[in-house]
Scaffold this motif. Structure first.
Motif, PDB file in Angstrom:
ATOM      1  N   TYR A 138       9.669   7.726   5.242  1.00  0.00           N
ATOM      2  CA  TYR A 138       9.116   7.363   3.931  1.00  0.00           C
ATOM      3  C   TYR A 138       9.695   8.250   2.831  1.00  0.00           C
ATOM      4  O   TYR A 138      10.106   7.767   1.768  1.00  0.00           O
ATOM      5  CB  TYR A 138       7.593   7.480   3.987  1.00  0.00           C
ATOM      6  N   LEU A 139       9.758   9.560   3.083  1.00  0.00           N
ATOM      7  CA  LEU A 139      10.336  10.479   2.098  1.00  0.00           C
ATOM      8  C   LEU A 139      11.800  10.158   1.836  1.00  0.00           C
ATOM      9  O   LEU A 139      12.257  10.163   0.690  1.00  0.00           O
ATOM     10  CB  LEU A 139      10.207  11.930   2.589  1.00  0.00           C
ATOM     11  N   ALA A 140      12.536   9.883   2.918  1.00  0.00           N
ATOM     12  CA  ALA A 140      13.976   9.643   2.787  1.00  0.00           C
ATOM     13  C   ALA A 140      14.283   8.370   2.018  1.00  0.00           C
ATOM     14  O   ALA A 140      15.313   8.278   1.347  1.00  0.00           O
ATOM     15  CB  ALA A 140      14.616   9.585   4.177  1.00  0.00           C
ATOM     16  N   VAL A 141      13.410   7.366   2.115  1.00  0.00           N
ATOM     17  CA  VAL A 141      13.671   6.078   1.468  1.00  0.00           C
ATOM     18  C   VAL A 141      13.024   5.975   0.094  1.00  0.00           C
ATOM     19  O   VAL A 141      13.673   5.629  -0.894  1.00  0.00           O
ATOM     20  CB  VAL A 141      13.185   4.910   2.368  1.00  0.00           C
ATOM     21  N   VAL A 142      11.744   6.288   0.014  1.00  0.00           N
ATOM     22  CA  VAL A 142      10.985   6.086  -1.222  1.00  0.00           C
ATOM     23  C   VAL A 142      11.220   7.217  -2.224  1.00  0.00           C
ATOM     24  O   VAL A 142      11.267   6.990  -3.433  1.00  0.00           O
ATOM     25  CB  VAL A 142       9.486   5.944  -0.913  1.00  0.00           C
ATOM     26  N   HIS A 143      11.370   8.435  -1.718  1.00  0.00           N
ATOM     27  CA  HIS A 143      11.586   9.595  -2.596  1.00  0.00           C
ATOM     28  C   HIS A 143      12.906  10.265  -2.231  1.00  0.00           C
ATOM     29  O   HIS A 143      12.960  11.472  -1.977  1.00  0.00           O
ATOM     30  CB  HIS A 143      10.432  10.591  -2.456  1.00  0.00           C
ATOM     31  N   ALA A 144      13.957   9.478  -2.224  1.00  0.00           N
ATOM     32  CA  ALA A 144      15.254   9.950  -1.718  1.00  0.00           C
ATOM     33  C   ALA A 144      15.794  11.147  -2.490  1.00  0.00           C
ATOM     34  O   ALA A 144      16.272  12.120  -1.887  1.00  0.00           O
ATOM     35  CB  ALA A 144      16.267   8.807  -1.758  1.00  0.00           C
ATOM     36  N   ILE A 145      15.715  11.125  -3.818  1.00  0.00           N
ATOM     37  CA  ILE A 145      16.292  12.193  -4.635  1.00  0.00           C
ATOM     38  C   ILE A 145      15.512  13.493  -4.453  1.00  0.00           C
ATOM     39  O   ILE A 145      16.082  14.567  -4.217  1.00  0.00           O
ATOM     40  CB  ILE A 145      16.324  11.783  -6.113  1.00  0.00           C
ATOM     41  N   THR A 146      14.184  13.401  -4.534  1.00  0.00           N
ATOM     42  CA  THR A 146      13.348  14.588  -4.365  1.00  0.00           C
ATOM     43  C   THR A 146      13.435  15.135  -2.946  1.00  0.00           C
ATOM     44  O   THR A 146      13.539  16.344  -2.729  1.00  0.00           O
ATOM     45  CB  THR A 146      11.873  14.265  -4.689  1.00  0.00           C
ATOM     46  N   ALA A 147      13.413  14.216  -1.955  1.00  0.00           N
ATOM     47  CA  ALA A 147      13.405  14.621  -0.552  1.00  0.00           C
ATOM     48  C   ALA A 147      14.720  15.249  -0.121  1.00  0.00           C
ATOM     49  O   ALA A 147      14.752  16.049   0.810  1.00  0.00           O
ATOM     50  CB  ALA A 147      13.095  13.412   0.333  1.00  0.00           C
ATOM     51  N   ALA A 148      15.817  14.901  -0.802  1.00  0.00           N
ATOM     52  CA  ALA A 148      17.130  15.436  -0.425  1.00  0.00           C
ATOM     53  C   ALA A 148      17.158  16.952  -0.503  1.00  0.00           C
ATOM     54  O   ALA A 148      17.865  17.617   0.256  1.00  0.00           O
ATOM     55  CB  ALA A 148      18.203  14.835  -1.321  1.00  0.00           C
TER      56      ALA A 148
END
Length: 353
Positions: free
Chosen positions: A139-149
């Protein structure tokens, strides 16, 4: 078989034996005769346990082999996947012992009674938590990709994994403390024992509610929340294979729900019956339901790494490469799938399901 029936008869007609004379509580306890249920378990469960154990050994071993040969443990996903494989193998390692136990009696001694009971609990609980953690990470990798990176680093994966193991071990302490071997004439049982019946019943209820709320409702809510938002995110992109991704999400949720819900509903009903039901009610319906539904949960628990791994084209490519070393005609397919998976990852690196 006649000897086994006599043993079952002796066990369920026994008053309140704990296996430790110093802890025997002389109180009148009404016990239901469950010999038919136990006999059903002795006939059905060992076969299922051996099948699930072999599937887990082969499937998880294959995942480990692919990770070792083709992947690196520097990625968050692979760290979580490795932990999931380990938890499933820990759980599966207890199944042959329970298979022998259900078929006859406990022949492995007091130490293994506690160890196998704790391995069963730790592996089972950590498996569902790691599945939930992998879903949240996706979910983090897809929905919040920029922040999660910036946050999805190895340290985050190791800390999260440690938390899961600590929670699973804490939840299994009661199994280490209360599980022990008790002898009824010439037959040995590995059960919760050593304390009066009302005390053990309270801890049994704690286990039921812990399983239902902490290891089912919370993970189910997280899984549904994450995959609903992942689906919305995918549908809003120009991803070329978004239909395939949505279908795979549906398969994941459907399989999770079908395998885990019946077992946990039975767990809740048993807790309600124990708490508020008539203590003299000797209905066997929930006992039979427990035997049947539990096997679906066990099966999903043991094959989940294989299920999650081979949904992704990257791992399908690795698997074909592994097979192509022994089956030459698969080399072309492996090369084609490898090229396809690389193209897909370039277009949408966070949605490799």
């Amino acid at each position: 078989m006649a000897e086994n029936d006599d043993y079952l008869e002796r066990f369920f007609m026994n008053d309140n034996y704990t296996g430790n004379e110093d802890n025997v509580v002389h109180e009148e306890v009404y016990l239901c005769k469950k010999s038919d249920v136990i006999q059903f378990g002795a006939t059905i469960l060992p076969t299922f346990y051996y099948i699930i154990f072999l599937l887990s050994l082969v499937g998880n071993g294959l995942v480990l082999c692919i990770i070792y040969k083709y992947e690196k443990l520097s990625t968050v996903t692979n760290i979580f996947l490795l932990n999931l494989v380990i938890s499933d193998l820990i759980f599966a390692s207890s199944l042959p012992f329970w298979a022998v136990y259900h078929k006859s009696e406990w022949i492995f001694g007091r130490g293994l009674c506690k160890l196998v009971g704790s391995c069963y609990s730790i592996g089972f609980n950590s498996s569902i938590l790691f599945l939930t953690l992998m879903t949240f990470d996706r979910y983090l990798a897809v929905v919040h990709a920029i922040t999660a990176a910036r946050k999805r680093r190895s340290l985050y994966a190791f800390v999260s994994s440690t938390v899961v193991w600590v929670l699973s071990i804490l939840a299994s302490i009661k199994d280490v403390v209360f599980h022990d071997v008790m002898k009824i004439e010439n037959s040995l049982l590995c059960e919760m024992t050593g304390y009066n019946q009302s005390f053990l019943t309270k801890w049994e209820l704690t286990g039921y509610y812990q399983q239902f709320f902490l290891f089912f409702l919370v993970p189910l809510f997280i899984v549904l929340y994450c995959y609903i938002h992942i689906t919305i995110k995918i549908l809003s992109t120009r991803m070329s294979e978004k239909c395939r991704a949505v279908k795979l999400i549906f398969v994941i949720i459907f399989t999770f729900f079908i395998c885990w819900t019946p077992y946990n509903v039975v767990i809740l009903l048993k807790a309600i019956k124990t708490s508020f039901g008539n203590p003299n009610d000797c209905s066997n319906v929930l006992d039979y339901a427990m035997y049947i539904t539990r096997n679906f949960a066990y099966l999903y628990c043991c094959i989940s790494p294989v299920f999650y791994t081979f949904l992704g084209k990257k791992f399908q490519s690795h698997f074909l490469k592994l097979l192509s070393k022994h089956i030459p005609c698969l080399k072309i397919n492996a090369a084609f799938l490898s090229t396809t998976s690389k193209t897909t990852s370039i277009r949408s690196p966070n949605t490799d399901y």
